[in-house]
Write a protein that holds these residues in place. Structure first.
Motif, PDB file in Angstrom:
ATOM      1  N   ARG A 172      20.440  -3.460   3.395  1.00 40.32           N
ATOM      2  CA  ARG A 172      19.304  -4.039   4.101  1.00 40.32           C
ATOM      3  C   ARG A 172      19.242  -5.530   3.813  1.00 40.32           C
ATOM      4  O   ARG A 172      18.258  -6.041   3.287  1.00 40.32           O
ATOM      5  N   GLN A 173      20.310  -6.205   4.145  1.00 43.73           N
ATOM      6  CA  GLN A 173      20.380  -7.652   4.001  1.00 43.73           C
ATOM      7  C   GLN A 173      21.555  -8.167   4.825  1.00 43.73           C
ATOM      8  O   GLN A 173      22.478  -7.421   5.161  1.00 43.73           O
ATOM      9  N   ASP A 174      21.506  -9.451   5.170  1.00 47.22           N
ATOM     10  CA  ASP A 174      22.634 -10.066   5.852  1.00 47.22           C
ATOM     11  C   ASP A 174      23.827 -10.141   4.905  1.00 47.22           C
ATOM     12  O   ASP A 174      23.673 -10.220   3.680  1.00 47.22           O
ATOM     13  N   VAL A 175      25.009 -10.097   5.483  1.00 43.08           N
ATOM     14  CA  VAL A 175      26.244 -10.205   4.716  1.00 43.08           C
ATOM     15  C   VAL A 175      26.746 -11.641   4.809  1.00 43.08           C
ATOM     16  O   VAL A 175      27.046 -12.125   5.903  1.00 43.08           O
ATOM     17  N   PRO A 176      26.848 -12.357   3.695  1.00 40.76           N
ATOM     18  CA  PRO A 176      27.314 -13.740   3.761  1.00 40.76           C
ATOM     19  C   PRO A 176      28.801 -13.817   4.118  1.00 40.76           C
ATOM     20  O   PRO A 176      29.564 -12.882   3.829  1.00 40.76           O
ATOM     21  N   PRO A 177      29.230 -14.896   4.736  1.00 42.52           N
ATOM     22  CA  PRO A 177      30.640 -15.011   5.129  1.00 42.52           C
ATOM     23  C   PRO A 177      31.592 -14.952   3.945  1.00 42.52           C
ATOM     24  O   PRO A 177      32.752 -14.572   4.117  1.00 42.52           O
ATOM     25  N   LYS A 236      31.123 -18.154  10.345  1.00 41.73           N
ATOM     26  CA  LYS A 236      30.136 -19.170   9.998  1.00 41.73           C
ATOM     27  C   LYS A 236      28.895 -18.578   9.342  1.00 41.73           C
ATOM     28  O   LYS A 236      28.354 -19.129   8.365  1.00 41.73           O
ATOM     29  N   HIS A 237      28.423 -17.431   9.880  1.00 42.21           N
ATOM     30  CA  HIS A 237      27.139 -16.882   9.430  1.00 42.21           C
ATOM     31  C   HIS A 237      27.251 -15.524   8.734  1.00 42.21           C
ATOM     32  O   HIS A 237      26.257 -15.034   8.187  1.00 42.21           O
ATOM     33  N   GLY A 238      28.426 -14.905   8.753  1.00 44.17           N
ATOM     34  CA  GLY A 238      28.566 -13.570   8.196  1.00 44.17           C
ATOM     35  C   GLY A 238      28.082 -12.511   9.190  1.00 44.17           C
ATOM     36  O   GLY A 238      28.075 -12.723  10.397  1.00 44.17           O
ATOM     37  N   ILE A 239      27.687 -11.370   8.668  1.00 40.88           N
ATOM     38  CA  ILE A 239      27.190 -10.263   9.501  1.00 40.88           C
ATOM     39  C   ILE A 239      25.679 -10.188   9.325  1.00 40.88           C
ATOM     40  O   ILE A 239      25.184 -10.027   8.199  1.00 40.88           O
ATOM     41  N   ARG A 240      24.969 -10.295  10.405  1.00 38.65           N
ATOM     42  CA  ARG A 240      23.511 -10.277  10.329  1.00 38.65           C
ATOM     43  C   ARG A 240      22.963  -8.884  10.624  1.00 38.65           C
ATOM     44  O   ARG A 240      23.521  -8.134  11.423  1.00 38.65           O
ATOM     45  N   MET A 241      21.860  -8.568   9.977  1.00 36.21           N
ATOM     46  CA  MET A 241      21.173  -7.308  10.254  1.00 36.21           C
ATOM     47  C   MET A 241      20.737  -7.267  11.723  1.00 36.21           C
ATOM     48  O   MET A 241      20.486  -8.312  12.330  1.00 36.21           O
ATOM     49  N   CYS A 267      32.778  -3.357  15.179  1.00 27.35           N
ATOM     50  CA  CYS A 267      32.007  -4.091  16.174  1.00 27.35           C
ATOM     51  C   CYS A 267      32.927  -4.491  17.335  1.00 27.35           C
ATOM     52  O   CYS A 267      34.117  -4.175  17.341  1.00 27.35           O
ATOM     53  N   ARG A 268      32.350  -5.173  18.321  1.00 28.79           N
ATOM     54  CA  ARG A 268      33.120  -5.658  19.455  1.00 28.79           C
ATOM     55  C   ARG A 268      32.634  -7.064  19.822  1.00 28.79           C
ATOM     56  O   ARG A 268      31.953  -7.277  20.841  1.00 28.79           O
ATOM     57  N   PRO A 269      32.958  -8.062  19.012  1.00 24.22           N
ATOM     58  CA  PRO A 269      32.451  -9.422  19.250  1.00 24.22           C
ATOM     59  C   PRO A 269      33.219 -10.142  20.345  1.00 24.22           C
ATOM     60  O   PRO A 269      34.415  -9.900  20.569  1.00 24.22           O
ATOM     61  N   ALA A 270      32.516 -11.049  21.025  1.00 25.48           N
ATOM     62  CA  ALA A 270      33.176 -11.894  22.020  1.00 25.48           C
ATOM     63  C   ALA A 270      34.117 -12.882  21.334  1.00 25.48           C
ATOM     64  O   ALA A 270      35.156 -13.250  21.881  1.00 25.48           O
ATOM     65  N   ASN A 271      33.746 -13.321  20.134  1.00 31.18           N
ATOM     66  CA  ASN A 271      34.626 -14.151  19.310  1.00 31.18           C
ATOM     67  C   ASN A 271      34.198 -13.990  17.860  1.00 31.18           C
ATOM     68  O   ASN A 271      33.145 -13.413  17.567  1.00 31.18           O
ATOM     69  N   LEU A 272      35.016 -14.500  16.952  1.00 30.10           N
ATOM     70  CA  LEU A 272      34.764 -14.299  15.529  1.00 30.10           C
ATOM     71  C   LEU A 272      34.078 -15.487  14.873  1.00 30.10           C
ATOM     72  O   LEU A 272      33.778 -15.444  13.665  1.00 30.10           O
ATOM     73  N   ASP A 273      33.811 -16.529  15.625  1.00 28.15           N
ATOM     74  CA  ASP A 273      33.269 -17.758  15.038  1.00 28.15           C
ATOM     75  C   ASP A 273      31.953 -17.521  14.310  1.00 28.15           C
ATOM     76  O   ASP A 273      31.719 -18.058  13.217  1.00 28.15           O
ATOM     77  N   SER A 274      31.064 -16.722  14.905  1.00 30.93           N
ATOM     78  CA  SER A 274      29.765 -16.486  14.292  1.00 30.93           C
ATOM     79  C   SER A 274      29.905 -15.775  12.953  1.00 30.93           C
ATOM     80  O   SER A 274      29.197 -16.090  11.992  1.00 30.93           O
ATOM     81  N   TYR A 275      30.816 -14.809  12.873  1.00 29.78           N
ATOM     82  CA  TYR A 275      31.019 -14.085  11.624  1.00 29.78           C
ATOM     83  C   TYR A 275      31.573 -15.014  10.555  1.00 29.78           C
ATOM     84  O   TYR A 275      31.178 -14.946   9.392  1.00 29.78           O
TER      85      TYR A 275
END
Length: 259
Positions: free
Chosen positions: A229-234, A91-96, A81-89
């Motif tokens: 087919r699910q979100d990835v938890p942190p 905190k929330h993991g990887i979302r579908m 991926c190419r995130p602006a920052n890693l905070d969301s990952y």
């Protein structure tokens, strides 16, 4: 329990042998070294047949047995991926992928970008033009970060494949934000589809046999991708890396370099 890390055979060779009650090292390894395999290919399907023959077993039965015994193990996988920052990952993991949500967020960002007049209209019908069927509601992974970086670099250079396809020749704007990132994730193998678990079992047995025969304890870059087919938890995320050199498969493998 440690994860199976494909590029590190020391993480899984003994584990695979133990899962099969020690039969590989005890019965197969001494016999497989005697076989004439010097002209075989790395990915030759006959490796599994040879391994089964050395055990006096059926190859399909051997693969099926390991497929079942892999349930409960975890597999190190990689998400580009190419995130602006890693905070969301963190905190929330990887979302579908949610096409509506990503378009809203991209619109908010583009409104801050100078000379965006030709870009904003592309968002209006992006879902209809690109088609989200194979993307929305999935999180994609590769088994091997070496292959991911060298052959699937568009995820790192541009980020979302949905946006990359939607912007087309205007995709260069996506390189102005974020940083190329590979997220390392330990995925529970039991959540993978049966056919993928079976393919993984065959792959591990293939290279177990090759390493035993040639005495070369290493693997080679492998093209093995899959989705959940699910979100990835942190809690599944174990690390982040930032490649410094990425070939672009959309630009005749032009090499991008990053600080």
């Amino acid at each position: 329990m440690p994860a199976i890390v494909w590029k590190d055979p020391s993480s899984w060779m003994d584990m695979i042998d133990a899962a099969l009650d020690g039969r590989l090292a005890c019965a197969a390894e001494p016999r497989i070294k005697l076989a004439d395999t010097k002209d075989w290919y790395l990915d030759d399907s006959e490796w599994v047949d040879l391994l089964a023959h050395c055990l006096d077993e059926d190859a399909d039965d051997l693969v099926d047995e390991l497929t079942e015994r892999l349930i409960g193990q975890t597999l190190r996988a990689y998400h580009g991926c190419r995130p602006a920052n890693l905070d969301s990952y963190r905190k929330h993991g990887i979302r579908m992928l949610d096409c509506t949500a990503i378009i809203v967020l991209t619109r908010e960002w583009l409104e801050t970008v100078p000379n965006n007049e030709g870009l904003l209209p592309l968002l209006s019908d992006m879902t209809e033009r690109v088609g989200p069927a194979t993307r929305e509601g999935h999180v994609y992974f590769g088994l091997d970060d070496r292959f991911l970086v060298e052959h699937c670099g568009h995820y790192l250079i541009y980020g979302s494949e949905f946006l990359t396809a939607g912007f087309g020749r205007q995709r260069q704007v996506l390189t102005t934000r974020g940083r190329p990132t590979v997220i390392e994730v330990d995925v529970p193998i039991g959540l993978m589809k049966l056919n993928l678990r079976r393919e993984l079992a065959s792959l591990l047995l293939r290279d177990w046999a090759r390493i035993a025969a040639w005495g070369e304890v290493r693997t080679f870059p492998e093209n093995f991708g899959f989705s959940l087919r699910q979100d990835v938890p942190p809690s599944w995320i174990v690390g982040f890396t930032h490649p410094l050199r990425v070939p672009d498969p959309l630009e005749r493998r032009r090499v991008w370099t990053f600080d």
